[in-house]
Design a protein around this motif. Structure first.
Motif, mmCIF file in Angstrom:
data_model
loop_
_atom_site.group_PDB
_atom_site.id
_atom_site.type_symbol
_atom_site.label_atom_id
_atom_site.label_comp_id
_atom_site.label_asym_id
_atom_site.label_seq_id
_atom_site.Cartn_x
_atom_site.Cartn_y
_atom_site.Cartn_z
ATOM 1 N N ASP A 62 15.882 14.777 -1.344
ATOM 2 C CA ASP A 62 15.065 15.446 -0.342
ATOM 3 C C ASP A 62 14.187 14.423 0.384
ATOM 4 O O ASP A 62 13.475 13.641 -0.239
ATOM 5 C CB ASP A 62 14.194 16.495 -1.033
ATOM 6 N N ALA A 63 14.221 14.437 1.703
ATOM 7 C CA ALA A 63 13.434 13.498 2.497
ATOM 8 C C ALA A 63 11.938 13.664 2.270
ATOM 9 O O ALA A 63 11.171 12.740 2.483
ATOM 10 C CB ALA A 63 13.754 13.667 3.970
ATOM 11 N N GLU A 64 11.533 14.844 1.828
ATOM 12 C CA GLU A 64 10.112 15.063 1.569
ATOM 13 C C GLU A 64 9.655 14.344 0.307
ATOM 14 O O GLU A 64 8.468 14.160 0.096
ATOM 15 C CB GLU A 64 9.818 16.556 1.466
ATOM 16 N N ASP A 65 10.599 13.963 -0.536
ATOM 17 C CA ASP A 65 10.265 13.269 -1.776
ATOM 18 C C ASP A 65 10.332 11.760 -1.567
ATOM 19 O O ASP A 65 11.036 11.047 -2.260
ATOM 20 C CB ASP A 65 11.213 13.688 -2.896
ATOM 21 N N ALA A 66 9.609 11.297 -0.593
ATOM 22 C CA ALA A 66 9.586 9.869 -0.285
ATOM 23 C C ALA A 66 8.142 9.422 -0.143
ATOM 24 O O ALA A 66 7.279 10.179 0.281
ATOM 25 C CB ALA A 66 10.341 9.587 0.999
ATOM 26 N N GLN A 67 7.911 8.193 -0.535
ATOM 27 C CA GLN A 67 6.619 7.574 -0.305
ATOM 28 C C GLN A 67 6.793 6.614 0.860
ATOM 29 O O GLN A 67 7.898 6.188 1.179
ATOM 30 C CB GLN A 67 6.181 6.790 -1.541
ATOM 31 N N TRP A 68 5.696 6.289 1.480
ATOM 32 C CA TRP A 68 5.717 5.306 2.556
ATOM 33 C C TRP A 68 4.894 4.115 2.126
ATOM 34 O O TRP A 68 3.816 4.260 1.559
ATOM 35 C CB TRP A 68 5.178 5.909 3.844
ATOM 36 N N LEU A 69 5.427 2.945 2.369
ATOM 37 C CA LEU A 69 4.776 1.704 1.992
ATOM 38 C C LEU A 69 4.303 0.976 3.243
ATOM 39 O O LEU A 69 5.015 0.932 4.241
ATOM 40 C CB LEU A 69 5.749 0.790 1.236
ATOM 41 N N VAL A 70 3.117 0.423 3.155
ATOM 42 C CA VAL A 70 2.625 -0.486 4.182
ATOM 43 C C VAL A 70 2.636 -1.855 3.512
ATOM 44 O O VAL A 70 1.901 -2.096 2.554
ATOM 45 C CB VAL A 70 1.201 -0.116 4.647
ATOM 46 N N LEU B 93 0.871 -1.156 0.000
ATOM 47 C CA LEU B 93 0.000 0.000 0.000
ATOM 48 C C LEU B 93 0.918 1.219 0.000
ATOM 49 O O LEU B 93 1.839 1.301 0.802
ATOM 50 C CB LEU B 93 -0.889 -0.007 1.237
ATOM 51 N N VAL B 94 0.689 2.141 -0.902
ATOM 52 C CA VAL B 94 1.577 3.288 -1.077
ATOM 53 C C VAL B 94 0.866 4.547 -0.617
ATOM 54 O O VAL B 94 -0.263 4.824 -1.034
ATOM 55 C CB VAL B 94 1.989 3.434 -2.560
ATOM 56 N N LEU B 95 1.568 5.315 0.247
ATOM 57 C CA LEU B 95 0.999 6.558 0.771
ATOM 58 C C LEU B 95 2.038 7.661 0.702
ATOM 59 O O LEU B 95 3.244 7.408 0.638
ATOM 60 C CB LEU B 95 0.507 6.348 2.195
ATOM 61 N N PHE C 78 -10.645 2.127 0.706
ATOM 62 C CA PHE C 78 -10.053 2.639 1.941
ATOM 63 C C PHE C 78 -8.812 3.470 1.631
ATOM 64 O O PHE C 78 -8.629 4.570 2.157
ATOM 65 C CB PHE C 78 -9.722 1.447 2.835
ATOM 66 N N LEU C 79 -7.953 2.983 0.748
ATOM 67 C CA LEU C 79 -6.741 3.729 0.381
ATOM 68 C C LEU C 79 -7.070 5.029 -0.336
ATOM 69 O O LEU C 79 -6.410 6.048 -0.118
ATOM 70 C CB LEU C 79 -5.832 2.865 -0.490
ATOM 71 N N ALA C 80 -8.058 5.010 -1.196
ATOM 72 C CA ALA C 80 -8.452 6.227 -1.918
ATOM 73 C C ALA C 80 -8.878 7.322 -0.934
ATOM 74 O O ALA C 80 -8.588 8.500 -1.161
ATOM 75 C CB ALA C 80 -9.576 5.926 -2.903
ATOM 76 N N ASP C 81 -9.490 6.919 0.163
ATOM 77 C CA ASP C 81 -9.883 7.881 1.201
ATOM 78 C C ASP C 81 -8.664 8.529 1.860
ATOM 79 O O ASP C 81 -8.778 9.584 2.472
ATOM 80 C CB ASP C 81 -10.739 7.207 2.277
ATOM 81 N N HIS C 82 -7.499 7.865 1.748
ATOM 82 C CA HIS C 82 -6.259 8.369 2.345
ATOM 83 C C HIS C 82 -5.252 8.802 1.278
ATOM 84 O O HIS C 82 -4.061 8.914 1.562
ATOM 85 C CB HIS C 82 -5.639 7.290 3.241
ATOM 86 N N ASP C 83 -5.737 9.022 0.053
ATOM 87 C CA ASP C 83 -4.884 9.432 -1.067
ATOM 88 C C ASP C 83 -3.743 8.456 -1.315
ATOM 89 O O ASP C 83 -2.626 8.847 -1.648
ATOM 90 C CB ASP C 83 -4.326 10.853 -0.862
ATOM 91 N N GLY C 84 -4.015 7.189 -1.158
ATOM 92 C CA GLY C 84 -3.023 6.150 -1.404
ATOM 93 C C GLY C 84 -3.506 5.190 -2.475
ATOM 94 O O GLY C 84 -4.592 5.343 -3.027
ATOM 95 N N TRP C 85 -2.677 4.209 -2.769
ATOM 96 C CA TRP C 85 -3.025 3.200 -3.772
ATOM 97 C C TRP C 85 -2.315 1.910 -3.432
ATOM 98 O O TRP C 85 -1.419 1.864 -2.618
ATOM 99 C CB TRP C 85 -2.708 3.676 -5.187
ATOM 100 N N ARG C 86 -2.725 0.850 -4.125
ATOM 101 C CA ARG C 86 -2.172 -0.485 -3.917
ATOM 102 C C ARG C 86 -1.316 -0.857 -5.125
ATOM 103 O O ARG C 86 -1.687 -0.600 -6.258
ATOM 104 C CB ARG C 86 -3.323 -1.477 -3.742
ATOM 105 N N GLU C 87 -0.174 -1.483 -4.851
ATOM 106 C CA GLU C 87 0.681 -1.994 -5.918
ATOM 107 C C GLU C 87 1.036 -3.425 -5.605
ATOM 108 O O GLU C 87 1.264 -3.776 -4.454
ATOM 109 C CB GLU C 87 1.983 -1.180 -6.030
ATOM 110 N N ASP C 88 1.081 -4.249 -6.630
ATOM 111 C CA ASP C 88 1.533 -5.622 -6.458
ATOM 112 C C ASP C 88 3.048 -5.633 -6.475
ATOM 113 O O ASP C 88 3.668 -4.857 -7.187
ATOM 114 C CB ASP C 88 0.996 -6.519 -7.591
ATOM 115 N N GLY C 89 3.629 -6.529 -5.706
ATOM 116 C CA GLY C 89 5.083 -6.619 -5.756
ATOM 117 C C GLY C 89 5.656 -6.924 -4.510
ATOM 118 O O GLY C 89 6.194 -6.938 -3.647
#
Length: 78
Positions: free
Chosen positions: A39-47, A2-4, A67-78
């Motif tokens: 830049d540390a601000e240019d990072a994504q967080w993965l769950v 899950l990418v946020l 649920f992820l869309a409500d948090h501006d996130g998305w799901r990726e396989d991998g």
């Protein structure tokens, strides 16, 4: 995975998802710096979520995606 966009969002998603779907946990949070970005601000967080042995049901995937869309996130396989 899950990418946020930020750590706070990733922590909130992991906590809420653990309450909603405890069978999916435990979750690992990982910082994923974007390629070429210092830049540390240019990072994504993965769950990191392990797929169940039987695989994902379409209903669970749809629930997670909504649920992820409500948090501006998305799901990726991998």
């Amino acid at each position: 995975m899950l990418v946020l966009a930020d750590r706070d969002a990733a922590e909130a998603v992991a906590e809420e998802l653990a309450e909603r779907r405890p069978e999916l946990g435990p979750f690992e949070l990982v910082r994923d710096a974007l390629a070429g970005e210092d830049d540390a601000e240019d990072a994504q967080w993965l769950v990191v979520v392990e797929a169940p042995v039987a695989g994902w049901s379409p209903a669970v995937l749809a629930e997670i995606d909504t649920f992820l869309a409500d948090h501006d996130g998305w799901r990726e396989d991998g």
